[in-house]
Write a protein that holds these residues in place. Structure first.
Motif, mmCIF file in Angstrom:
data_model
loop_
_atom_site.group_PDB
_atom_site.id
_atom_site.type_symbol
_atom_site.label_atom_id
_atom_site.label_comp_id
_atom_site.label_asym_id
_atom_site.label_seq_id
_atom_site.Cartn_x
_atom_site.Cartn_y
_atom_site.Cartn_z
ATOM 1 N N TYR A 150 0.646 -1.082 0.082
ATOM 2 C CA TYR A 150 0.271 -0.003 0.195
ATOM 3 C C TYR A 150 0.957 1.160 -0.245
ATOM 4 O O TYR A 150 0.851 2.584 -0.693
ATOM 5 C CB TYR A 150 -0.660 0.017 0.993
ATOM 6 C CG TYR A 150 -2.629 -0.898 0.514
ATOM 7 C CD1 TYR A 150 -3.380 -0.799 0.158
ATOM 8 C CD2 TYR A 150 -2.478 -1.363 2.250
ATOM 9 C CE1 TYR A 150 -3.845 -1.478 -0.113
ATOM 10 C CE2 TYR A 150 -3.632 -2.205 1.545
ATOM 11 C CZ TYR A 150 -4.867 -2.378 0.923
ATOM 12 O OH TYR A 150 -5.334 -2.913 0.492
ATOM 13 N N ILE B 228 -3.171 5.728 -4.398
ATOM 14 C CA ILE B 228 -3.977 5.627 -3.517
ATOM 15 C C ILE B 228 -4.500 4.198 -2.868
ATOM 16 O O ILE B 228 -4.686 3.515 -4.396
ATOM 17 C CB ILE B 228 -5.176 6.115 -4.910
ATOM 18 C CG1 ILE B 228 -5.226 7.287 -5.285
ATOM 19 C CG2 ILE B 228 -6.579 5.851 -3.875
ATOM 20 C CD1 ILE B 228 -5.912 8.064 -6.242
ATOM 21 N N THR C 171 -5.200 2.508 4.844
ATOM 22 C CA THR C 171 -5.848 4.202 5.500
ATOM 23 C C THR C 171 -4.403 3.718 5.563
ATOM 24 O O THR C 171 -4.039 5.158 6.137
ATOM 25 C CB THR C 171 -6.903 4.720 5.893
ATOM 26 O OG1 THR C 171 -7.006 3.706 7.197
ATOM 27 C CG2 THR C 171 -7.835 3.952 5.182
ATOM 28 N N ALA D 111 -1.530 5.052 3.854
ATOM 29 C CA ALA D 111 -1.820 6.464 3.281
ATOM 30 C C ALA D 111 -1.654 7.453 4.893
ATOM 31 O O ALA D 111 -0.580 8.330 4.060
ATOM 32 C CB ALA D 111 -3.265 6.327 2.725
ATOM 33 N N LYS E 272 -0.163 10.206 1.983
ATOM 34 C CA LYS E 272 -0.760 9.893 0.986
ATOM 35 C C LYS E 272 -2.489 10.412 1.173
ATOM 36 O O LYS E 272 -2.543 10.326 2.084
ATOM 37 C CB LYS E 272 -0.777 8.648 0.414
ATOM 38 C CG LYS E 272 0.716 8.499 0.114
ATOM 39 C CD LYS E 272 0.490 6.679 -0.643
ATOM 40 C CE LYS E 272 1.162 5.833 -0.475
ATOM 41 N NZ LYS E 272 2.579 5.755 -1.362
ATOM 42 N N ALA F 174 -7.141 7.448 0.480
ATOM 43 C CA ALA F 174 -7.411 6.464 0.786
ATOM 44 C C ALA F 174 -8.653 6.023 0.033
ATOM 45 O O ALA F 174 -9.726 6.376 0.779
ATOM 46 C CB ALA F 174 -7.091 5.793 2.110
#
Length: 952
Positions: free
Chosen positions: A384, A389, A404, A407, A412, A415
């Protein structure tokens, strides 16, 4: 030049995304963009699309409030074979280009799946590039003897199909040369054939190891006489796993790629380069990959031709010298450590030879990648982390947190989630059901919703149109379509906040993957990581995460690789532009030396490391074990714990400390971690931070009304409350607590949600309106006129009734079979009681309702509560109330099934049953044994007088 332009485009995309993180708090709803709106996976069935219907579909999606679409070609519709467009053909690319043009006109975003169906694969995937499986045989040979039997392995034939499974003898290679691939919907194919020998190793009873591979001739004869001793020979053969692309579109049928081979990926992506050459596809925002699902079949994809070389490079020793341990035939500890190293190497290959190169390929095309990393035999946090994304799915908040967390930890901004895939069986889910599912995603940290999904369907297609095999059916033929925009506006309102600022979580929870890597599995050499269960069931990782979630602590998961990049600022841990307060070790047994050494270093510079129950007892893996264990024990010996209060022990390390305890609450309290006490009231939340405050998304997931003070873990001078369903907002009633934190008054019914925004200064805006009951409820009685305005199979005649009940109980078969909209009208007098405000409560509604008073629309209500507030001034002496109720598709489907009318007209999966009582003799979905579902306005309908709770 194109490379430079693409990289400039990516930089601009990330700048826009990053801008959402640094936006300061504002009083009022944030701006709506295509990104804050929900998106949907868009199934192109058979890729049988045309420009006229592409435009009609996209305009209807846009008008319903969708911000973007992910194009995924999928299996076709029977009877429309002449309209099928072969995947990646010039005609198919032309339809994609037209879609991008229309999306630009409508201000919608477009993502594109890098495959048809899932996983990556297709007819251009050769046997060399297809997924591989390891098979083995053992032989015993005594000293002075030769092996009498040949060293050969014949792969047994296998055919699995989602459609009409053929006999293996009816199939030929290559798969693409067979007819009726859509009808067969092949899931896994193995032909009977002798598969190549990869290695033959000999091990004697004195520890000697010999590589005998080059002594095996083409016929499989081993030209070798065993030296003195007892010899066990291990022969490994590289076979074909045989996994096919699931739900493939025409032109996409074929083998799945070897995900552990960079050459296989490069050959796969080269087909897209060829198809897209010279075409302007710059409108594609991101390429998409669905969840791994290679091993949703018999056996495992667990090998790649260069594996042994990669193993030596990454682990520092030759796995061929330890095949007995790999296959579980050595002592328990060696078995565990060798297996762990094998799994770690597979994990590395999936990251380095698939995920990262795919990301690089998309980047050269000016696009991002969106990926569902779960299900992989790998460290899914690192997968991830390597994409733009991360995307999750399912219905478990802790499952969502893997995507998440990556992220958040990696900075990032988005998510995403594959949302509402199976809330119920076909045709049974309401918009209210979807709303509750979406709220759970928000609580789990998701801020970019993708529905799963919407099928492209021609405007003139016979009802119910073209559908996908999974529910929920977000299609124009669904009676709730007219009310769909209300749900989409709600999601947009929520995501306008959730895409601003930054996550605000306190705890980093160590992902104890090496504990799982070191334990045998029940499916073969590899495990596949998706959520807590089954591989972390009963562990401290599971119990600590569940308790923290229940008690309102905020946390993210973090991997070993991500820990190595942590920095400290005082006592805070810095990563991805975020500040965390501590790392939690969740009673894990193993931890790499490098990771634990990093934690000690972090503590020396001021960090607090908390340990749930027990410190790790050792390091994982086999290579250099004695040296690593010795260094690890030295680090442990440097932790001298002394007892504190509440069962907590402390070891000071430099400027920081390690804390250890058997219970989460006192452990985190000692670390100075505050919890959000609202969870005690049945509320769930996600918290974000801005330059000058915080925001909370809060949902009442419990069964009781919340009407009272809720303590926050932050301090604020002002709190603004936003209702994302009505878009009302105002200054909340708040107070300063004894501990300096802030309390806020909330009124939330079960299933209701709100957004709070905390501010460091007093603000002067209109107060948010709270209400209290000011008298008895007044029933809205009289004669209701029910007329049917839209739907089918026919429009029933109008009905007059004084008793509200399901319209399926108000007449004959036409009402039982009807799916659509019924309009309820009644004339009523204004209650004699004086009240400033009235709450109109519709009682029970199946399923969504538009409410009009005296010809003026008040609201669209999708549940679970059906209440609207009416100022007394809007009530006349005599009033007309109109409630337009849309039920579900199911009653019309029941009627079709009972009359044996075809609607399951699709190749491949057509449809799956998902609940007891919905499976027919053919094993597929049917409603033939169902009774009509309650529909319409059930009531009772009442008016309740209320008055302001707080008068300022």
């Amino acid at each position: 030049m194109s490379f430079i332009k693409n990289n400039i485009k990516i930089a601009l995309v990330f700048a826009l995304l990053a801008g959402t993180q640094t936006a300061s708090a504002q009083i009022g709803w944030p701006a709506t963009t295509e990104q804050t709106k929900p998106w949907a996976r868009w199934w192109w069935e058979g890729s049988a699309v045309n420009k006229k219907d592409l435009t009609w579909n996209m305009e209807s999606y846009h008008n319903a409030g969708l911000g973007g679409l992910e194009v995924t070609p999928i299996y076709g519709v029977k009877g429309h074979e002449d309209e099928f467009i072969q995947y990646l053909s010039p005609q198919w690319v032309d339809m994609l280009k037209y879609t991008l043009t229309e999306a630009k006109r409508l201000n919608m975003g477009i993502d594109l799946a890098n495959a048809t169906g899932w996983p990556f694969g297709g007819p251009w995937v050769s046997n060399e590039d297809a997924s591989k499986e390891l098979f083995w045989k053992n032989y015993d040979v005594k000293g002075g003897e030769k092996l009498s039997e040949p060293v050969v392995f014949v792969q047994q034939p296998l055919v699995r199909a989602d459609g009409q499974a053929p006999k293996i003898t009816d199939l030929v290679e290559p798969i693409s040369s067979n007819k009726n691939l859509q009808l067969m919907a092949l899931d896994q194919v193995r032909f009977e054939k002798r598969i190549p020998l990869t290695v033959l190793m000999g091990y004697d009873d004195k520890g000697q190891v010999l590589n005998l591979t080059d002594k095996v001739d083409a016929a499989g004869k081993l030209n070798w006489t065993a030296p003195a001793g007892e010899w066990k020979l291990y022969a490994l053969f590289q076979g074909w796993h045989g996994k096919m692309v699931e739900r493939a579109a025409p032109g996409g049928e074929g083998y799945v790629i070897d995900h552990f081979s960079k050459p296989a990926l490069n050959h796969y992506l080269a087909r897209f380069d060829q198809a897209f050459k010279g075409q302007d596809l710059s409108g594609i925002r991101a390429y998409f990959n669905d969840s791994y699902e290679v091993d949703d079949a018999r056996g495992q994809s667990n090998f790649t031709p260069l594996f042994f070389d990669e193993f030596i490079k990454r682990r520092g020793y030759d796995l061929r010298d330890h095949l007995p341990a790999l296959l579980g035939n050595d002592n328990k500890e060696n078995n565990s450590r060798i297996l762990c190293d094998y799994r770690q190497t597979i994990s590395d290959l999936l990251l380095d030879d698939f995920t990262k190169p795919w990301h690089d390929w998309a980047k050269t095309r000016g696009a991002l990648i969106r990926n569902q990393s779960h299900g992989s035999p790998s460290n899914i946090l690192d997968l991830y982390a390597a994409i733009d994304i991360p995307e999750t799915e399912g219905d478990d908040v802790l499952r969502f947190k893997f995507a998440t967390s990556a992220a958040h930890v990696m900075g990032k901004p988005l998510a995403s989630s594959e949302s509402a895939t199976w809330l119920n069986d076909h045709f049974l889910s309401s918009l209210g059901d979807v709303k509750q599912a979406i709220d759970k995603y928000f609580v789990g940290g998701v801020n970019h919703i993708f529905y799963h999904g919407i099928s492209y369907s021609p405007q003139n297609a016979q009802w119910p149109g073209w559908l996908f095999y999974a529910a929920v059916h977000f299609n124009q033929t669904n009676p709730f379509w007219n009310d769909f925009s209300t749900l989409n506006q709600y999601i947009t309102n929520c995501q306008s906040f959730l895409q601003q600022g930054k996550p605000n979580n306190d705890i980093l929870v160590y992902y104890p993957l090496f504990d799982s890597f070191s334990e045998p599995g029940d499916r073969g050499l590899l495990k596949h990581y998706d959520a807590m269960k089954p591989d972390f069931k009963g562990t401290g990782f599971e119990s600590s995460a569940e308790e923290m979630l229940k008690k309102g602590y905020t946390f993210d998961f973090i991997s070993d690789k991500q820990i190595m990049d942590l920095q400290t600022s005082g006592s805070h841990l810095l990563t991805g532009g975020l500040n965390y307060k501590t790392i939690l070790l969740p009673d894990n047994k193993y931890i790499p030396l490098e990771t634990f050494n990093k934690m000690v270093d972090l503590a020396k510079t001021g960090a607090t490391i908390v340990v749930y129950k027990n410190l790790p007892s050792g390091v994982p893996g086999y290579s250099g074990l004695q040296e690593r264990e010795k260094a690890f024990k030295t680090l442990l010996a440097g932790l001298n714990f002394t007892a504190e209060n509440n069962g907590v022990k402390i070891a000071k390390v430099g400027k920081g400390r390690f804390l250890i305890a058997d219970d989460i609450a006192p452990l985190l309290d000692a670390a100075g971690i505050n919890r959000e006490q609202m969870t005690d009231k049945g509320l769930q939340f996600v918290r974000r931070t801005y330059e000058n405050g915080n925001s909370y998304f809060i949902t009442n997931s419990g069964g009781n009304q919340v009407n009272g003070w809720v303590d926050l873990s932050v301090s604020a001078a002002s709190v603004v409350v936003f209702d994302p369903m009505t878009k009302n907002y105002g200054l909340a009633k708040s107070r300063k607590q004894a501990d300096g934190k802030t309390g806020v008054y909330l009124q939330l019914s079960p299933g209701q949600s709100c957004i709070l925004q905390t501010l460091p200064v007093k603000t002067q805006i209109a107060a948010y309106l709270y209400y209290q009951v000011a008298g008895n409820k007044v029933p809205v009685n009289g004669t209701w006129t029910l007329s049917f305005t839209e739907g089918g199979p026919t429009l029933p005649q109008p009905i007059k009734t004084a008793a509200l009940k399901s319209w399926t109980d108000l007449g004959g078969d036409d009402l039982k079979a009807f799916s659509g909209t019924g309009s309820y009208n009644i004339i009523f007098k204004k209650p004699v009681q004086n009240a400033a405000v009235w709450k109109l409560d519709l009682g029970k509604v199946n399923e969504s309702a538009e409410v009009y008073l005296n010809g003026r629309k008040l609201a669209t209500l999708i549940g679970p509560q059906y209440v609207v507030t009416i100022p007394s001034a809007q009530l006349r002496t005599v009033n007309q109330l109109q409630v337009r109720v849309a039920n579900l598709m199911v009653n019309r489907i029941i009627d079709m099934d009972k009359k044996h009318m075809p609607y399951r007209i699709f190749y491949n999966t057509n449809f799956q049953s998902h609940s007891p009582g919905s499976k027919g003799p053919d094993g597929l979905f049917t409603t033939i044994n169902w009774e009509p579902k309650p529909s319409g306005l059930i009531g009772p309908v009442t008016l309740e007088p209320v008055k302001p709770l707080f008068v300022r």
